[in-house]
Design a protein around this motif. Structure first.
Motif, mmCIF file in Angstrom:
data_model
loop_
_atom_site.group_PDB
_atom_site.id
_atom_site.type_symbol
_atom_site.label_atom_id
_atom_site.label_comp_id
_atom_site.label_asym_id
_atom_site.label_seq_id
_atom_site.Cartn_x
_atom_site.Cartn_y
_atom_site.Cartn_z
ATOM 1 N N PRO A 1 0.797 -1.232 0.000
ATOM 2 C CA PRO A 1 0.000 0.000 0.000
ATOM 3 C C PRO A 1 0.828 1.280 0.000
ATOM 4 C CG PRO A 1 -0.938 -1.588 1.529
ATOM 5 C CD PRO A 1 0.391 -2.132 1.111
ATOM 6 N N ARG A 2 2.143 1.187 0.207
ATOM 7 C CA ARG A 2 2.995 2.375 0.155
ATOM 8 C C ARG A 2 3.607 2.588 -1.229
ATOM 9 N NH1 ARG A 2 5.079 -0.199 4.743
ATOM 10 N NH2 ARG A 2 7.074 -0.569 3.693
ATOM 11 N N SER A 3 3.436 1.638 -2.120
ATOM 12 C CA SER A 3 4.106 1.715 -3.417
ATOM 13 C C SER A 3 3.351 2.621 -4.379
ATOM 14 C CB SER A 3 4.237 0.320 -4.025
ATOM 15 O OG SER A 3 2.993 -0.110 -4.539
ATOM 16 N N LEU A 4 4.094 3.170 -5.336
ATOM 17 C CA LEU A 4 3.476 4.043 -6.330
ATOM 18 C C LEU A 4 2.522 3.283 -7.235
ATOM 19 C CD1 LEU A 4 6.440 6.359 -7.396
ATOM 20 C CD2 LEU A 4 4.628 6.783 -5.745
ATOM 21 N N HIS A 5 2.800 2.018 -7.481
ATOM 22 C CA HIS A 5 1.875 1.227 -8.287
ATOM 23 C C HIS A 5 0.515 1.115 -7.603
ATOM 24 C CE1 HIS A 5 4.975 -0.969 -10.996
ATOM 25 N NE2 HIS A 5 4.297 -0.089 -11.688
ATOM 26 N N TYR A 6 0.521 1.100 -6.297
ATOM 27 C CA TYR A 6 -0.732 0.975 -5.546
ATOM 28 C C TYR A 6 -1.428 2.334 -5.419
ATOM 29 C CZ TYR A 6 -3.925 -0.370 -1.744
ATOM 30 O OH TYR A 6 -5.032 -0.619 -0.976
ATOM 31 N N THR A 7 -0.692 3.347 -5.007
ATOM 32 C CA THR A 7 -1.328 4.633 -4.695
ATOM 33 C C THR A 7 -1.602 5.483 -5.928
ATOM 34 O OG1 THR A 7 0.764 5.836 -4.400
ATOM 35 C CG2 THR A 7 -0.123 4.659 -2.477
ATOM 36 N N GLN A 8 -0.719 5.412 -6.939
ATOM 37 C CA GLN A 8 -0.801 6.279 -8.120
ATOM 38 C C GLN A 8 -0.788 7.760 -7.721
ATOM 39 O OE1 GLN A 8 -1.171 5.326 -11.616
ATOM 40 N NE2 GLN A 8 -0.415 3.405 -10.786
#
Length: 495
Positions: free
Chosen positions: A100-107
């Motif tokens: 949930p901290r990754s850019l793929h998740y948050t955009q």
């Protein structure tokens, strides 16, 4: 065992890891169960790390041979973000917690870049926090409707657009399960995502497509050269593309994940973090600067009698060139791609219109929109023998349908020698007019609420960009720099 149905492919039919294939033997041994009646409909495929009963990840009732009973409480997408914490995390806790901290998740970078360019004062933490606005009153609200219903077709909560090369799994499965021709081709978990998985989101005139030397055609069919006598082509990415010079790393057989490794999925804030403490994190310098190589070797790099070699996760291996040209010492505040990019995307005047009207004839020659949803609606409603569909478009996060179709067009689409500009830290970088966009909205009563509202982004919407079109600098790299510095000086003198 890993299973898929002979008659119907169910998405994400396994408990997935996120970054690396971890053979957690204890976890697997605990969850091994006798073969179930699932095999009556589902065909087994091997994956040594997931030798367990279907119900471990999918729940349901493996004891029943009746489909309705067997599928009670079935979890069709155990790798979906909504299920990761309870399914995948059983064996892959560290990766599940960091996702949930990754850019793929948050955009969040993309989302906040667009929102700020239309007046947002504060960032939001992830795409799920974008407000749902049915009747926008200010440009920011209109941009948020654009994000939810037109832009965000690619994220971990979505299985992608409905073209054959853009379909993918959700959550962990987006990267780690292989799709071919729009269908799940195997339930075998892949520790190293293939470039086809990356390109299922990174297509069109975005970073990733350029790595393969691809430049998207215009939407108007008159400009989609070369012409084809065929009535229909698959258009696997929605819009056909020109084949230009690919990146030298791609031509050497390197995969996207050779440079963009685990840090993308484990909470780092940058797609290429500049830290040598993480051997998976690579920059141009960490692989090509001798002093850094002598300090620490990035993963895949090994010393040789003649220097260094690099072995890709694809298995290809080749000599690794080390920077020797004196220009690297002279131009230390210049991005590598300023000299080494062969070409760059330069789409200017991107116009986005939300139309609530049931008038489709104006779009007869622009049915190809880079969106399967828009394309399907236009082709259907332009066929006067069919009952007309309402002018609605789905929310790409919730799936809910709402009034209004988002159409897209450009003043100009072109590739050319990279444009240069200054980043916030003063370095010279390649830039592109990514935020040179305007928004409009006309409602179902033909009232125009917004008419070509421009982005507030400075510098004609140009933002720093890293073209993935690397090649030799050639003999004119200094001229490129001199021309930029002269134009910059002339601009300052005119103020």
């Amino acid at each position: 065992m890993i299973f898929f149905c002979k008659n119907h492919v169910h998405p994400c039919l396994l408990c997935l890891g996120i970054v690396v294939l971890v053979a957690i033997s204890g976890c697997v041994e605990e969850k091994k169960q006798p073969e179930s009646t699932c095999l009556a409909c589902h065909e087994a495929m091997a994956d040594s790390s997931h030798q367990m009963s279907c119900t471990v990840c999918h729940q349901g009732n493996a004891e029943s041979s009746e489909i309705a009973e067997a599928h009670v409480n079935l979890i069709a997408q155990p790798a979906h973000p909504d299920n990761i914490a309870t399914i995948c995390a059983e064996c892959h806790r560290e990766q599940a917690d960091s996702l949930p901290r990754s850019l793929h998740y948050t955009q969040k970078n993309l989302v906040n870049l667009v929102r700020k360019s239309f007046g947002a004062k504060e960032d939001i933490p992830n795409l799920l926090e974008i407000p749902i606005i049915e009747n926008p009153e200010i440009p920011l609200e209109l941009s948020e409707d654009l994000l939810r219903r037109r832009c965000l077709r690619c994220h971990l909560f979505s299985s992608g657009d409905e073209y054959s090369a853009t379909k993918h799994g959700t959550g962990c499965a987006a990267c780690h399960l292989n799709y071919q021709d729009g269908e799940l081709s195997s339930h075998a978990f892949s520790a190293t995502p293939q470039d086809t998985a990356c390109l299922s989101c990174h297509y069109g005139n975005r970073v990733g497509f350029d790595y393969y030397g691809r430049f998207e055609h215009d939407f108007n069919h008159e400009y989609r050269t070369p012409y084809s006598a065929a009535d229909f082509t698959d258009r696997p990415y929605g819009v056909d593309y020109h084949d230009l010079a690919a990146d030298v790393h791609q031509r050497r057989g390197m995969l996207c994940v050779d440079c963009h490794g685990a840090e993308l999925m484990t909470g780092y804030s940058s797609d290429l973090p500049n830290t040598m403490s993480n051997p998976e994190a690579k920059t141009c310098s960490s692989c090509h600067e001798k002093t850094l190589l002598e300090m620490e070797l990035p993963s895949g790099v090994t010393p040789t009698p003649d220097g260094y070699s690099f072995t890709s996760k694809s298995g290809s291996s080749h000599a690794l060139p080390v920077m020797k040209n004196r220009a690297h010492e002279i131009y230390q505040e210049v991005s590598c791609q300023v000299c080494h990019a062969q070409w760059s995307f330069n789409d200017t005047g991107t116009n986005l219109l939300r139309s609530d009207l049931d008038d489709y004839y104006s779009w007869d020659r622009l049915t190809v929109q880079g969106s399967k949803e828009v394309e399907t609606l236009l082709e259907h409603n332009l066929d006067y023998d069919k009952d007309e569909l309402p002018p609605e478009m789905s929310d790409k996060i919730t799936g809910d349908m709402r009034l209004g179709i988002w159409y897209k067009g450009f003043v100009m689409r072109r590739w050319e020698e990279p444009l240069l500009g200054r980043a916030d830290d003063g370095t010279i970088q390649v830039v592109r007019p990514k935020l040179d966009i305007s928004l409009s909205w006309i409602d179902e009563d033909e009232e125009v609420h917004f008419d070509s509202i421009p982005s507030l982004a400075p510098n004609q919407g140009k933002v720093p960009y890293t073209p993935h079109t690397t090649g030799p600098a050639g003999i004119y790299y200094e001229q490129r720099l001199r021309d930029f510095l002269r134009s910059e000086e002339a601009s300052q003198d005119s103020k």
